[in-house]
Design a protein around this motif. Structure first.
Motif, PDB file in Angstrom:
ATOM      1  N   THR A  90       0.645  -1.110   0.005  1.00 51.17           N
ATOM      2  CA  THR A  90       0.180  -0.012  -0.263  1.00 51.17           C
ATOM      3  C   THR A  90       0.777   1.414   0.027  1.00 51.17           C
ATOM      4  O   THR A  90       1.805   1.270   0.537  1.00 51.17           O
ATOM      5  CB  THR A  90      -1.127  -0.231   0.944  1.00 51.17           C
ATOM      6  N   GLY A  91       0.772   2.138   0.028  1.00 44.69           N
ATOM      7  CA  GLY A  91       1.003   3.288  -0.604  1.00 44.69           C
ATOM      8  C   GLY A  91       2.427   3.299  -1.326  1.00 44.69           C
ATOM      9  O   GLY A  91       3.721   3.689  -0.452  1.00 44.69           O
ATOM     10  N   LEU A  92       2.975   2.909  -2.222  1.00 42.04           N
ATOM     11  CA  LEU A  92       4.036   2.707  -2.894  1.00 42.04           C
ATOM     12  C   LEU A  92       4.702   3.975  -3.363  1.00 42.04           C
ATOM     13  O   LEU A  92       3.839   4.353  -4.598  1.00 42.04           O
ATOM     14  CB  LEU A  92       4.408   1.937  -3.364  1.00 42.04           C
ATOM     15  N   GLN A 130      10.023   3.214  -5.412  1.00 46.73           N
ATOM     16  CA  GLN A 130       9.448   1.861  -4.694  1.00 46.73           C
ATOM     17  C   GLN A 130       8.841   0.931  -5.872  1.00 46.73           C
ATOM     18  O   GLN A 130       9.238  -0.104  -6.011  1.00 46.73           O
ATOM     19  CB  GLN A 130       8.352   1.595  -3.727  1.00 46.73           C
ATOM     20  N   ARG A 131       7.774   1.463  -6.668  1.00 47.09           N
ATOM     21  CA  ARG A 131       7.484   0.334  -7.685  1.00 47.09           C
ATOM     22  C   ARG A 131       8.864  -0.131  -9.445  1.00 47.09           C
ATOM     23  O   ARG A 131       8.392  -0.695  -8.724  1.00 47.09           O
ATOM     24  CB  ARG A 131       6.045   1.551  -9.002  1.00 47.09           C
ATOM     25  N   GLU A 176      13.065  -5.952  -9.848  1.00 49.07           N
ATOM     26  CA  GLU A 176      13.411  -7.404  -8.994  1.00 49.07           C
ATOM     27  C   GLU A 176      12.747  -8.108  -8.807  1.00 49.07           C
ATOM     28  O   GLU A 176      12.771  -9.761  -8.610  1.00 49.07           O
ATOM     29  CB  GLU A 176      13.919  -6.496  -7.170  1.00 49.07           C
ATOM     30  N   ALA A 177      11.405  -8.007  -9.905  1.00 46.43           N
ATOM     31  CA  ALA A 177      10.499  -9.026 -10.029  1.00 46.43           C
ATOM     32  C   ALA A 177      11.114 -10.714 -10.304  1.00 46.43           C
ATOM     33  O   ALA A 177      10.137 -11.855  -9.753  1.00 46.43           O
ATOM     34  CB  ALA A 177       9.333  -8.451 -10.787  1.00 46.43           C
ATOM     35  N   ASP A 178      11.766 -10.374 -11.187  1.00 44.53           N
ATOM     36  CA  ASP A 178      12.612 -11.667 -11.636  1.00 44.53           C
ATOM     37  C   ASP A 178      12.676 -12.913 -10.309  1.00 44.53           C
ATOM     38  O   ASP A 178      12.944 -13.983 -10.406  1.00 44.53           O
ATOM     39  CB  ASP A 178      12.997 -11.706 -12.920  1.00 44.53           C
ATOM     40  N   LEU A 228       8.445  -0.925   2.797  1.00 42.46           N
ATOM     41  CA  LEU A 228       7.390  -1.311   2.741  1.00 42.46           C
ATOM     42  C   LEU A 228       6.493  -1.371   3.336  1.00 42.46           C
ATOM     43  O   LEU A 228       6.555  -2.156   4.070  1.00 42.46           O
ATOM     44  CB  LEU A 228       7.434  -2.495   1.378  1.00 42.46           C
ATOM     45  N   ALA A 229       5.716  -0.202   2.510  1.00 35.30           N
ATOM     46  CA  ALA A 229       3.338  -0.151   3.608  1.00 35.30           C
ATOM     47  C   ALA A 229       2.986  -0.880   3.170  1.00 35.30           C
ATOM     48  O   ALA A 229       2.829  -1.852   2.258  1.00 35.30           O
ATOM     49  CB  ALA A 229       3.530   1.202   3.808  1.00 35.30           C
TER      50      ALA A 229
END
Length: 111
Positions: A15-17, A21-22, A28-30, A88-89
């Protein structure tokens, strides 16, 4: 001393990124794909490209005389610590735990 080993799965939502941060999470998603997730003492974060739901998997070893809920609570603490350290929230944390000693393996009968 008898111990029990739990695999804890904590689910929640980012929440609230911020934009930064996104971008970092997408880059880094992979490395955080659910199919690559394991169980560690410090937690293993996984998420998809939508950057909304996430999962933290951890392994908790505790004395056999402690209640199972302690493993769930510890898993929630591991997840919140991991996310807090990364700034990270999050919201809606929920956890489930499975004790490895309680799993029955049914082996096929030999003919």
């Amino acid at each position: 001393m008898n111990v029990r080993t739990f695999r804890v799965i904590v689910r929640g939502e980012f929440t609230g990124l911020t934009h930064d941060q996104r971008e970092r999470l997408r880059a880094e998603a992979d490395r955080h794909d659910l199919l690559l997730a394991g169980y560690s003492d410090t937690g293993d974060l996984s998420y998809d490209e939508t950057l909304r739901p996430f999962t933290v998997r951890c392994q908790v070893v505790q004395p056999a005389d402690r209640p199972d809920q302690d493993a769930v609570d510890h898993g929630l603490l591991v997840a919140s610590t991991l996310l807090d350290e990364r700034g990270l929230a999050y919201q809606r944390l929920r956890a489930s735990a499975t004790c490895l000693e309680d799993i029955k393996i049914r082996r096929p009968k030999r003919t």
